[in-house]
Design a protein around this motif. Sequence first.
Motif, PDB file in Angstrom:
ATOM      1  N   ILE A 199      -7.067 -44.419  34.101  1.00 19.04           N
ATOM      2  CA  ILE A 199      -6.046 -43.949  33.162  1.00 19.04           C
ATOM      3  C   ILE A 199      -6.607 -42.759  32.393  1.00 19.04           C
ATOM      4  O   ILE A 199      -7.671 -42.854  31.776  1.00 19.04           O
ATOM      5  N   TYR A 200      -5.886 -41.645  32.430  1.00 17.71           N
ATOM      6  CA  TYR A 200      -6.321 -40.439  31.728  1.00 17.71           C
ATOM      7  C   TYR A 200      -5.432 -40.193  30.512  1.00 17.71           C
ATOM      8  O   TYR A 200      -4.201 -40.204  30.616  1.00 17.71           O
ATOM      9  N   LEU A 201      -6.079 -39.973  29.376  1.00 17.00           N
ATOM     10  CA  LEU A 201      -5.390 -39.619  28.139  1.00 17.00           C
ATOM     11  C   LEU A 201      -5.624 -38.139  27.880  1.00 17.00           C
ATOM     12  O   LEU A 201      -6.771 -37.700  27.751  1.00 17.00           O
ATOM     13  N   LEU A 202      -4.548 -37.369  27.805  1.00 13.85           N
ATOM     14  CA  LEU A 202      -4.646 -35.929  27.567  1.00 13.85           C
ATOM     15  C   LEU A 202      -4.513 -35.635  26.079  1.00 13.85           C
ATOM     16  O   LEU A 202      -3.610 -36.140  25.409  1.00 13.85           O
ATOM     17  N   PHE A 203      -5.421 -34.820  25.557  1.00 11.53           N
ATOM     18  CA  PHE A 203      -5.373 -34.360  24.172  1.00 11.53           C
ATOM     19  C   PHE A 203      -5.565 -32.854  24.209  1.00 11.53           C
ATOM     20  O   PHE A 203      -6.525 -32.361  24.802  1.00 11.53           O
ATOM     21  N   GLY A 204      -4.641 -32.105  23.597  1.00 10.30           N
ATOM     22  CA  GLY A 204      -4.735 -30.655  23.685  1.00 10.30           C
ATOM     23  C   GLY A 204      -4.260 -29.947  22.436  1.00 10.30           C
ATOM     24  O   GLY A 204      -3.396 -30.438  21.704  1.00 10.30           O
ATOM     25  N   ALA A 205      -4.832 -28.780  22.186  1.00 11.18           N
ATOM     26  CA  ALA A 205      -4.459 -27.914  21.071  1.00 11.18           C
ATOM     27  C   ALA A 205      -5.244 -26.624  21.229  1.00 11.18           C
ATOM     28  O   ALA A 205      -6.229 -26.570  21.978  1.00 11.18           O
ATOM     29  N   GLN A 206      -4.809 -25.566  20.533  1.00  8.84           N
ATOM     30  CA  GLN A 206      -5.598 -24.338  20.575  1.00  8.84           C
ATOM     31  C   GLN A 206      -7.002 -24.604  20.050  1.00  8.84           C
ATOM     32  O   GLN A 206      -7.988 -24.162  20.629  1.00  8.84           O
ATOM     33  N   GLU A 207      -7.087 -25.323  18.929  1.00  5.85           N
ATOM     34  CA  GLU A 207      -8.370 -25.718  18.351  1.00  5.85           C
ATOM     35  C   GLU A 207      -8.346 -27.232  18.171  1.00  5.85           C
ATOM     36  O   GLU A 207      -7.674 -27.748  17.283  1.00  5.85           O
ATOM     37  N   PHE A 219      -0.937 -40.317  29.912  1.00  2.00           N
ATOM     38  CA  PHE A 219      -0.310 -40.196  28.596  1.00  2.00           C
ATOM     39  C   PHE A 219      -0.831 -38.945  27.896  1.00  2.00           C
ATOM     40  O   PHE A 219      -1.996 -38.580  28.047  1.00  2.00           O
ATOM     41  N   PHE A 220       0.047 -38.306  27.144  1.00  2.00           N
ATOM     42  CA  PHE A 220      -0.368 -37.230  26.252  1.00  2.00           C
ATOM     43  C   PHE A 220      -0.459 -37.822  24.853  1.00  2.00           C
ATOM     44  O   PHE A 220       0.527 -38.348  24.325  1.00  2.00           O
ATOM     45  N   VAL A 221      -1.645 -37.766  24.256  1.00  4.51           N
ATOM     46  CA  VAL A 221      -1.852 -38.324  22.922  1.00  4.51           C
ATOM     47  C   VAL A 221      -1.777 -37.191  21.911  1.00  4.51           C
ATOM     48  O   VAL A 221      -2.510 -36.204  22.008  1.00  4.51           O
ATOM     49  N   CYS A 222      -0.874 -37.337  20.937  1.00  4.74           N
ATOM     50  CA  CYS A 222      -0.659 -36.303  19.924  1.00  4.74           C
ATOM     51  C   CYS A 222      -0.887 -36.912  18.539  1.00  4.74           C
ATOM     52  O   CYS A 222       0.058 -37.406  17.912  1.00  4.74           O
TER      53      CYS A 222
END
Length: 428
Positions: free
Chosen positions: A250-258, A328-331
């Motif tokens: 299971i992969y959890l994606l976390f993203g942002a410019q910083e 899942f995308f974790v925000c």
Amino acid sequence: MNDTPAMVAPGSRVLHLAAVDYGGAGTAALRLHLAMRERGVASHMLVWESRSGATDVQAVGGLGWAALRRFAGRAWYRIASRRRYVFRDQRIHSLSRRRLAAIAAGVRPDLIVVHYISDFLDFDDVAVLQTLTGARVAFHPVDMGLLTGGCHYSWGCLRYRDGCGSCPALPARIGRDASARTLAQKVAATRTLDHIVVVPSAQLAKDAEGAAPFANSTFRRILIGVDPARLGLLDRAAARAALGLSTGGIYLLFGAQELTDPRKGMALLVDALASVAADGTLEGRQVALLLVGHSGDLGALDALGLPIHRLGYVAADTLAQAYCAADFFVCPSIEDSGPMMVNEAMMSGTPVVGFQIGVLPDLVVEGKTGALADTIDCAGLTAALSRVLAWDDVRRTEARETCRSHAIKHCSVDEQVRAFVDLAANRS
């Protein structure tokens, strides 16, 4: 699926105002401009600086007094203001009245869309353009910059509702400071403007309705659109293989410019992941993190002991693969008006987990397209993560299809373009 853009009624002419055509807000404005052009709208974008090389994006920055004043203002507020508020100069005239008149005559818009204009134009400039063209103005805040006396994130400060002043973002807590003067200018300008406020989330609608400049304004909610042809349901195994990831787990994606920006909530994500590991939720599950954006020092994440795959800044094709590779995308954002990655993840068929912040309440349907934390703290995020990590393979597969259809219905770029064009055609 038919990938041909849906055309709109011919004859619409739109002028977009944005400081730049890159970064979060600038990219959102640019994508709307390009989507309009693809669908037959005569769209023109006016910016101070362009990095896109896109069609009909007019960059007016250069040398001279305006450039010097802009540079000085940007430098001053970046040094003197408290960083987390992102306070910017919003009483700046980068263009002369003569230059504005020439632009107005060349574009002849029916609709002027005001995006992120800090360090570029002010509300008086917008009023001049409306006087010259007779076009309706649509303010399109993607953060709180258009609502306040200077800050783009208020961090709970509500002074923008009744005049600003004594601004917590500025070093000198004086009553009649730059924030108060800027807000007063905005209030005076909007009293005479034929305008509407277009908000991309229910949260921004609430913020904007309470803002002094828009106390008597009309509002319409139009979510930021995503092109279904650009982001789709890629084969998950193929996407993982392309990124060099294991096909299982299971992969959890976390993203942002910083990623370490305090607004993005990485500290709460770390605590929540530690909690789900401690309570046994991860037992028997191969869970890994997939990170997109500038990572900086991630010592706290590394200490969790979970596999971490850092992709850094990525091109559009790689980002599309990352969305589809993730389960899942974790925000965990705690101060945000979007982010746009939520809309994109949903269009890619990736369920979203996070707080009831920004656009999440607009798009996340509990148990179907993700999970929303009941409280903005570690306990709330831990509980939300635990709920989705308990989904079996069948439920995760069903959620992909549900997310995709939900996004096409609620945040397709076709619907966004139609809605904006309708603002020019129907001014009542």
